[in-house]
Motif scaffolding. Structure first.
Motif, PDB file in Angstrom:
ATOM      1  N   ASP A 168      62.812  10.622  35.173  1.00 50.57           N
ATOM      2  CA  ASP A 168      62.251  11.597  36.120  1.00 50.57           C
ATOM      3  C   ASP A 168      61.276  12.561  35.446  1.00 50.57           C
ATOM      4  O   ASP A 168      61.279  13.757  35.688  1.00 50.57           O
ATOM      5  N   PHE A 169      60.430  12.021  34.548  1.00 50.46           N
ATOM      6  CA  PHE A 169      59.436  12.839  33.883  1.00 50.46           C
ATOM      7  C   PHE A 169      58.335  13.204  34.868  1.00 50.46           C
ATOM      8  O   PHE A 169      57.956  12.421  35.723  1.00 50.46           O
ATOM      9  N   GLU A 170      57.807  14.413  34.734  1.00 52.89           N
ATOM     10  CA  GLU A 170      56.785  14.898  35.654  1.00 52.89           C
ATOM     11  C   GLU A 170      55.426  15.043  35.004  1.00 52.89           C
ATOM     12  O   GLU A 170      54.450  15.341  35.680  1.00 52.89           O
ATOM     13  N   GLN A 171      55.338  14.863  33.679  1.00 50.28           N
ATOM     14  CA  GLN A 171      54.063  14.975  32.984  1.00 50.28           C
ATOM     15  C   GLN A 171      54.053  14.002  31.808  1.00 50.28           C
ATOM     16  O   GLN A 171      55.108  13.554  31.370  1.00 50.28           O
ATOM     17  N   PRO A 172      52.874  13.657  31.301  1.00 56.78           N
ATOM     18  CA  PRO A 172      52.799  12.718  30.177  1.00 56.78           C
ATOM     19  C   PRO A 172      53.429  13.307  28.920  1.00 56.78           C
ATOM     20  O   PRO A 172      53.522  14.521  28.755  1.00 56.78           O
ATOM     21  N   ALA A 173      53.833  12.436  28.028  1.00 56.60           N
ATOM     22  CA  ALA A 173      54.401  12.864  26.749  1.00 56.60           C
ATOM     23  C   ALA A 173      53.305  13.472  25.884  1.00 56.60           C
ATOM     24  O   ALA A 173      52.126  13.130  26.030  1.00 56.60           O
ATOM     25  N   PRO A 174      53.653  14.375  24.977  1.00 55.13           N
ATOM     26  CA  PRO A 174      52.637  14.950  24.087  1.00 55.13           C
ATOM     27  C   PRO A 174      52.077  13.883  23.162  1.00 55.13           C
ATOM     28  O   PRO A 174      52.737  12.881  22.855  1.00 55.13           O
ATOM     29  N   GLU A 175      50.849  14.108  22.671  1.00 54.37           N
ATOM     30  CA  GLU A 175      50.191  13.165  21.765  1.00 54.37           C
ATOM     31  C   GLU A 175      50.978  13.060  20.458  1.00 54.37           C
ATOM     32  O   GLU A 175      51.493  14.045  19.947  1.00 54.37           O
ATOM     33  N   ALA A 176      51.069  11.856  19.927  1.00 56.59           N
ATOM     34  CA  ALA A 176      51.767  11.636  18.663  1.00 56.59           C
ATOM     35  C   ALA A 176      50.894  12.112  17.510  1.00 56.59           C
ATOM     36  O   ALA A 176      49.664  12.041  17.560  1.00 56.59           O
ATOM     37  N   GLU A 177      51.541  12.596  16.458  1.00 57.15           N
ATOM     38  CA  GLU A 177      50.824  13.045  15.275  1.00 57.15           C
ATOM     39  C   GLU A 177      50.695  11.889  14.286  1.00 57.15           C
ATOM     40  O   GLU A 177      51.616  11.082  14.133  1.00 57.15           O
ATOM     41  N   ALA A 178      49.568  11.823  13.597  1.00 55.45           N
ATOM     42  CA  ALA A 178      49.345  10.780  12.592  1.00 55.45           C
ATOM     43  C   ALA A 178      50.242  11.029  11.389  1.00 55.45           C
ATOM     44  O   ALA A 178      50.411  12.164  10.952  1.00 55.45           O
ATOM     45  N   GLN A 179      50.814   9.955  10.843  1.00 54.14           N
ATOM     46  CA  GLN A 179      51.676  10.079   9.675  1.00 54.14           C
ATOM     47  C   GLN A 179      50.993   9.437   8.481  1.00 54.14           C
ATOM     48  O   GLN A 179      50.320   8.428   8.608  1.00 54.14           O
ATOM     49  N   GLU A 180      51.185  10.018   7.313  1.00 54.36           N
ATOM     50  CA  GLU A 180      50.532   9.553   6.098  1.00 54.36           C
ATOM     51  C   GLU A 180      51.467   8.710   5.242  1.00 54.36           C
ATOM     52  O   GLU A 180      51.500   8.833   4.037  1.00 54.36           O
ATOM     53  N   GLN A 181      52.255   7.857   5.840  1.00 55.46           N
ATOM     54  CA  GLN A 181      53.165   7.024   5.063  1.00 55.46           C
ATOM     55  C   GLN A 181      52.838   5.554   5.282  1.00 55.46           C
ATOM     56  O   GLN A 181      52.217   5.187   6.261  1.00 55.46           O
ATOM     57  N   ALA A 182      53.285   4.724   4.349  1.00 56.03           N
ATOM     58  CA  ALA A 182      53.048   3.280   4.443  1.00 56.03           C
ATOM     59  C   ALA A 182      53.938   2.700   5.542  1.00 56.03           C
ATOM     60  O   ALA A 182      55.012   3.232   5.824  1.00 56.03           O
ATOM     61  N   PRO A 183      53.492   1.605   6.148  1.00 55.11           N
ATOM     62  CA  PRO A 183      54.327   0.987   7.186  1.00 55.11           C
ATOM     63  C   PRO A 183      55.605   0.403   6.581  1.00 55.11           C
ATOM     64  O   PRO A 183      55.637   0.024   5.411  1.00 55.11           O
ATOM     65  N   PHE A 184      56.650   0.342   7.378  1.00 54.85           N
ATOM     66  CA  PHE A 184      57.919  -0.209   6.923  1.00 54.85           C
ATOM     67  C   PHE A 184      57.826  -1.715   6.730  1.00 54.85           C
ATOM     68  O   PHE A 184      58.505  -2.288   5.904  1.00 54.85           O
ATOM     69  N   VAL A 185      57.004  -2.381   7.514  1.00 54.33           N
ATOM     70  CA  VAL A 185      56.835  -3.827   7.418  1.00 54.33           C
ATOM     71  C   VAL A 185      55.464  -4.091   6.817  1.00 54.33           C
ATOM     72  O   VAL A 185      54.457  -3.609   7.317  1.00 54.33           O
TER      73      VAL A 185
END
Length: 65
Positions: free
Chosen positions: A44-61
């Motif tokens: 029952d969300f009424e607004q979009p989710a906030p923008e994700a922040e860029a992370q400076e780490q290597a991917p797990f895969v």
């Protein structure tokens, strides 16, 4: 010529590893496969989710280039 097929399918255990928007899971026979795409707002969300922040780490895969 027309065929009439009656079938009874009993599934005791079904494991699906993953399924995505373009996947087809078919059990039994079908003359026509119709696509279905559903989007639900289960929280029952009424607004979009906030923008994700860029992370400076290597991917797990490790990614293949």
């Amino acid at each position: 010529m027309h065929y009439t097929i009656h079938q009874n399918i009993s599934i005791h255990f079904l494991r699906v590893g993953s399924i995505s928007n373009s996947s087809v899971l078919q059990i039994g026979s079908a003359g026509v496969i119709q696509s279905s795409s559903n989007l639900y707002n289960t929280g029952d969300f009424e607004q979009p989710a906030p923008e994700a922040e860029a992370q400076e780490q290597a991917p797990f895969v490790p990614l293949a280039f």
